[in-house]
Design an enzyme around this catalytic site. Structure first.
Site, PDB file in Angstrom:
ATOM      1  N   PHE A 127       0.867  -1.188   0.000  1.00 39.61           N
ATOM      2  CA  PHE A 127       0.000   0.000   0.000  1.00 39.61           C
ATOM      3  C   PHE A 127       0.896   1.228   0.000  1.00 39.61           C
ATOM      4  CE2 PHE A 127      -2.192   3.202   2.678  1.00 39.61           C
ATOM      5  CZ  PHE A 127      -3.503   3.190   2.223  1.00 39.61           C
ATOM      6  N   GLU A 364       0.840   4.309  10.509  1.00 38.90           N
ATOM      7  CA  GLU A 364      -0.637   4.333  10.565  1.00 38.90           C
ATOM      8  C   GLU A 364      -1.135   5.532  11.377  1.00 38.90           C
ATOM      9  OE1 GLU A 364      -2.461   1.924   9.133  1.00 38.90           O
ATOM     10  OE2 GLU A 364      -1.004   0.320   8.819  1.00 38.90           O
TER      11      GLU A 364
HETATM   12  C1  LIG Z   1       8.280   0.273   9.495  1.00 38.13           C
HETATM   13  C2  LIG Z   1       7.341   1.222   8.790  1.00 38.13           C
HETATM   14  C3  LIG Z   1       6.430   0.726   7.874  1.00 38.13           C
HETATM   15  C4  LIG Z   1       5.578   1.584   7.177  1.00 38.13           C
HETATM   16  N1  LIG Z   1       4.720   1.073   6.242  1.00 38.13           N
HETATM   17  C5  LIG Z   1       3.980   1.924   5.467  1.00 38.13           C
HETATM   18  C6  LIG Z   1       3.179   1.411   4.392  1.00 38.13           C
HETATM   19  O1  LIG Z   1       3.061   0.192   4.201  1.00 38.13           O
HETATM   20  N2  LIG Z   1       2.549   2.299   3.580  1.00 38.13           N
HETATM   21  C7  LIG Z   1       2.635   3.648   3.761  1.00 38.13           C
HETATM   22  O2  LIG Z   1       2.041   4.387   2.981  1.00 38.13           O
HETATM   23  N3  LIG Z   1       3.388   4.168   4.782  1.00 38.13           N
HETATM   24  C8  LIG Z   1       4.060   3.338   5.629  1.00 38.13           C
HETATM   25  N4  LIG Z   1       4.851   3.835   6.660  1.00 38.13           N
HETATM   26  C9  LIG Z   1       4.982   5.279   6.793  1.00 38.13           C
HETATM   27  C10 LIG Z   1       4.262   5.851   8.009  1.00 38.13           C
HETATM   28  O3  LIG Z   1       2.882   5.786   7.847  1.00 38.13           O
HETATM   29  C11 LIG Z   1       4.795   7.279   8.220  1.00 38.13           C
HETATM   30  O4  LIG Z   1       6.112   7.149   8.706  1.00 38.13           O
HETATM   31  C12 LIG Z   1       3.938   8.080   9.197  1.00 38.13           C
HETATM   32  O5  LIG Z   1       2.733   8.453   8.609  1.00 38.13           O
HETATM   33  C13 LIG Z   1       4.665   9.354   9.674  1.00 38.13           C
HETATM   34  O6  LIG Z   1       5.180  10.065   8.606  1.00 38.13           O
HETATM   35  P1  LIG Z   1       6.723  10.565   8.643  1.00 38.13           P
HETATM   36  O7  LIG Z   1       7.586   9.412   9.014  1.00 38.13           O
HETATM   37  O8  LIG Z   1       6.984  11.240   7.348  1.00 38.13           O
HETATM   38  O9  LIG Z   1       6.800  11.597   9.835  1.00 38.13           O
HETATM   39  P2  LIG Z   1       6.389  13.144   9.764  1.00 38.13           P
HETATM   40  O10 LIG Z   1       5.020  13.301   9.222  1.00 38.13           O
HETATM   41  O11 LIG Z   1       7.493  13.906   9.135  1.00 38.13           O
HETATM   42  O12 LIG Z   1       6.357  13.486  11.319  1.00 38.13           O
HETATM   43  C14 LIG Z   1       7.546  13.682  12.089  1.00 38.13           C
HETATM   44  C15 LIG Z   1       7.136  14.068  13.507  1.00 38.13           C
HETATM   45  O13 LIG Z   1       6.361  15.285  13.460  1.00 38.13           O
HETATM   46  C16 LIG Z   1       5.104  15.063  14.094  1.00 38.13           C
HETATM   47  N5  LIG Z   1       4.087  15.877  13.436  1.00 38.13           N
HETATM   48  C17 LIG Z   1       3.762  15.950  12.126  1.00 38.13           C
HETATM   49  N6  LIG Z   1       2.750  16.782  11.921  1.00 38.13           N
HETATM   50  C18 LIG Z   1       2.394  17.250  13.137  1.00 38.13           C
HETATM   51  C19 LIG Z   1       1.399  18.159  13.621  1.00 38.13           C
HETATM   52  N7  LIG Z   1       0.519  18.725  12.777  1.00 38.13           N
HETATM   53  N8  LIG Z   1       1.321  18.410  14.941  1.00 38.13           N
HETATM   54  C20 LIG Z   1       2.183  17.830  15.805  1.00 38.13           C
HETATM   55  N9  LIG Z   1       3.142  16.963  15.431  1.00 38.13           N
HETATM   56  C21 LIG Z   1       3.243  16.684  14.114  1.00 38.13           C
HETATM   57  C22 LIG Z   1       4.842  13.591  13.965  1.00 38.13           C
HETATM   58  O14 LIG Z   1       3.914  13.137  14.934  1.00 38.13           O
HETATM   59  C23 LIG Z   1       6.232  13.018  14.162  1.00 38.13           C
HETATM   60  O15 LIG Z   1       6.516  12.955  15.541  1.00 38.13           O
HETATM   61  C24 LIG Z   1       5.657   2.980   7.412  1.00 38.13           C
HETATM   62  C25 LIG Z   1       6.572   3.480   8.369  1.00 38.13           C
HETATM   63  C26 LIG Z   1       7.392   2.615   9.058  1.00 38.13           C
HETATM   64  C27 LIG Z   1       8.370   3.164  10.065  1.00 38.13           C
END
Ligand SMILES: Cc1cc2nc3c(=O)[nH]c(=O)nc-3n(C[C@H](O)[C@H](O)[C@H](O)COP(=O)(O)OP(=O)(O)OC[C@H]3O[C@@H](n4cnc5c(N)ncnc54)[C@H](O)[C@@H]3O)c2cc1C
Length: 380
Positions: A127, A364
């Protein structure tokens, strides 16, 4: 060990108990003896996909593949995550993020083409929503799909995609115009020219899970590969609600494995001439762990009842995902400390669980994003 302090068992149906015990036995036999090795090697045991299919765990909630109850599905996730979060992640993706959108938003042809193979585990799905620059804010995604002569050309990059390196088909979310309303879902077979996957190595968490980056270099698919009923960001978000429901239960399984490990270690480990389980500070740790397990179990169970009655709201799932994963993170750390130095090795579950939960805390929807979702709901 059946970690069930509040006798939740008594509220399960015979089928649900049987299903839970079947998955538990599978995990004990096929996962527990090998999981440390998989974690160390950084490898998802892809050979298990067909076995999971044979057990009926893929597509389990869909009527045509068994139609288990929401609580039954939750118990599947709980038991798989008692083995390892990577195993549960594989199933969450296959069930909630691939088979669910095909079943709910797909055409009859798409359902016929993919669902039976995904259910038997001979095909693996992934996904693709997250991008390198857009995680918590998927509405800002940059991946585009351009339509011409009955075909779509998809261009972009998806990052952190579970199962990507081992997938046969990817559900790719892309913008067909400027706004988030134009987001559509596409089934992109992994042998499509321009579909390139790079495995993400050097993870310190979720090591027994396969994660990758997908480059979509002008991948061309026919309009028949567009999910016809998936319109706007609410389509992928609805899939995520399904997957988060499974996480709520999975976190319970992660905590149960930590508890089992901590209590049996504490009973055997002698210090100052007696088992450390006799020290009240150790007992306090076990009480804290059990309290977290019970509260999380009850919340997950009630979510299941609401889901069965089709009354479940996504904000409720957010609240429980947020609570249960944070509880599990605290439990893993406390269990680790009860095991002393031995607790930092792969010979016992807590540190592996603790490392895995860092991913679960973030994916998620991060803990913070779920706080925002529930907070907004409380004051609306
Ligand atoms: C092992 C693993 C498997 C995954 N598998 C999938 C998958 O199968 N498919 C898929 O599509 N994605 C997948 N993901 C991605 C995952 O969904 C994202 O990592 C997640 O949505 C967070 O996005 P980011 O890592 O870019 O963090 P960011 O969005 O950059 O966030 C960084 C930090 O800022 C905080 N933050 C962001 N916005 C705000 C706000 N408005 N207010 C306060 N705090 C905020 C966050 O909470 C976090 O602490 C996976 C991630 C991992 C680690």
């Amino acid at each position: 060990m059946n970690v069930d302090y509040f006798d939740l068992d008594a509220f399960l149906t015979t089928e649900e108990r049987l299903l839970r015990d079947t998955v538990r036995q599978f995990v004990d036999e096929r996962c527990a003896p090998h999981v440390a090795e998989w974690f160390e090697q950084g490898r998802f045991p892809v050979e298990l996909a067909r076995e999971l299919g044979q057990l009926g765990l893929l597509g389990a909630e869909l009527e045509q593949f068994g139609g288990v109850s929401p609580i039954g599905y939750g118990l599947i996730c709980q038991e798989l995550e008692r083995g390892d979060s990577g195993l549960r992640s594989f199933c969450s993706v296959q069930n909630s993020l691939v088979m669910f959108p095909i079943a709910h938003y797909g055409s009859p042809e798409q359902r016929q083409q993919w669902l039976p193979r995904l259910a038997e585990g001979s095909a693996i799905g992934c996904f693709g929503l997250t991008e390198p620059e857009h995680g918590s804010d998927p509405a800002s995604m940059e991946t585009t799909a351009h339509y011409e002569d009955g075909r779509w050309t998809i261009r972009g990059c998806k990052a952190w995609i579970t199962n990507a390196p081992i997938c046969h088909v990817a559900v790719i979310w892309a913008k067909t115009g400027q706004s988030a309303d134009t987001i559509r879902g596409f089934l992109v077979p992994s042998d499509t020219p321009g579909f390139v996957v790079e495995s993400i190595e050097r993870k310190l968490s979720m090591r027994a899970s396969s994660t990758g980056i997908i480059y979509l270099n002008d991948c061309v698919v026919p309009d028949a590969n567009r999910l016809p009923d998936a319109v706007g960001l609410k389509a992928p978000l609805s899939c995520l609600t399904e997957a988060r429901y499974g996480i709520c239960w999975g976190a319970v399984g992660a905590m149960q494995s930590c508890y089992e490990s901590a209590v049996s270690y504490a009973r055997q480990r002698m210090q100052f001439g007696q088992p450390i389980a006799q020290f009240q500070l150790i007992q306090e740790g076990l009480v804290d762990i059990m309290t977290n397990i019970v509260s999380s179990q009850l919340m997950a169970y009630q979510l299941g009842r609401l889901k069965a009655e089709k009354r479940l709201r996504h904000q409720q799932v957010s609240l429980v995902k947020r609570h249960n994963v944070a509880a599990a993170r605290a439990v893993a750390a406390r269990a680790r400390s009860i095991l002393g130095a031995n607790g930092i090795t792969l010979d016992y579950p807590p540190m592996r669980v603790m490392a895995n939960l860092e991913s679960v805390y973030t994916y998620e929807g991060t803990h913070e994003i779920h706080t925002l979702v529930v907070g907004a709901d409380l004051v609306k």
